[in-house]
Design a protein around this motif. Sequence first.
Motif, short mmCIF file in Angstrom:
data_model
loop_
_atom_site.label_atom_id
_atom_site.label_comp_id
_atom_site.label_asym_id
_atom_site.label_seq_id
_atom_site.Cartn_x
_atom_site.Cartn_y
_atom_site.Cartn_z
N LEU A 16 0.82 -1.21 0.00
CA LEU A 16 0.00 0.00 0.00
C LEU A 16 0.85 1.25 0.00
CD1 LEU A 16 -2.78 -1.01 2.53
CD2 LEU A 16 -2.98 -0.81 0.06
N PHE A 17 1.91 1.27 0.81
CA PHE A 17 2.78 2.44 0.84
C PHE A 17 3.58 2.59 -0.44
CE2 PHE A 17 2.81 2.22 5.72
CZ PHE A 17 1.72 3.06 5.78
N LEU B 209 1.39 4.54 -3.02
CA LEU B 209 1.01 5.94 -2.75
C LEU B 209 1.58 6.95 -3.76
CD1 LEU B 209 1.00 6.25 1.12
CD2 LEU B 209 -0.93 6.34 -0.44
N ALA C 115 -0.53 6.67 -6.78
CA ALA C 115 -1.89 7.13 -6.52
C ALA C 115 -1.97 8.64 -6.58
CB ALA C 115 -2.36 6.61 -5.16
N ILE C 116 -0.98 9.32 -6.05
CA ILE C 116 -0.96 10.79 -6.09
C ILE C 116 -0.85 11.26 -7.54
CG2 ILE C 116 0.39 12.83 -5.47
CD1 ILE C 116 1.03 11.36 -2.82
#
Length: 80
Positions: free
Chosen positions: A49-50, A53, A56-57
Amino acid sequence: MDCCGNDNKRKNAAPKSVRNGRWWFEKLAFLTFFLVGGYYLVTEHRAHLFGFLPYAILLICPIMHLFMHKGHHRSSGDRK
């Protein structure tokens, strides 16, 4: 009765209070299941998940641009 002479009431139906209580129990059971599953999914896959990120941004920028500029289109009659 309907047009065919059938009675619309279910003969073996549980009382409304029993159905309502069962509905809340099922809703609570599904909510608990998804919360526990989500917790374990996040704790076990935190590195994935990290790692996602930054991407995702970068994906949020064009998506926000599309939705934020939706109202900026002018019709031909609005030009001055």
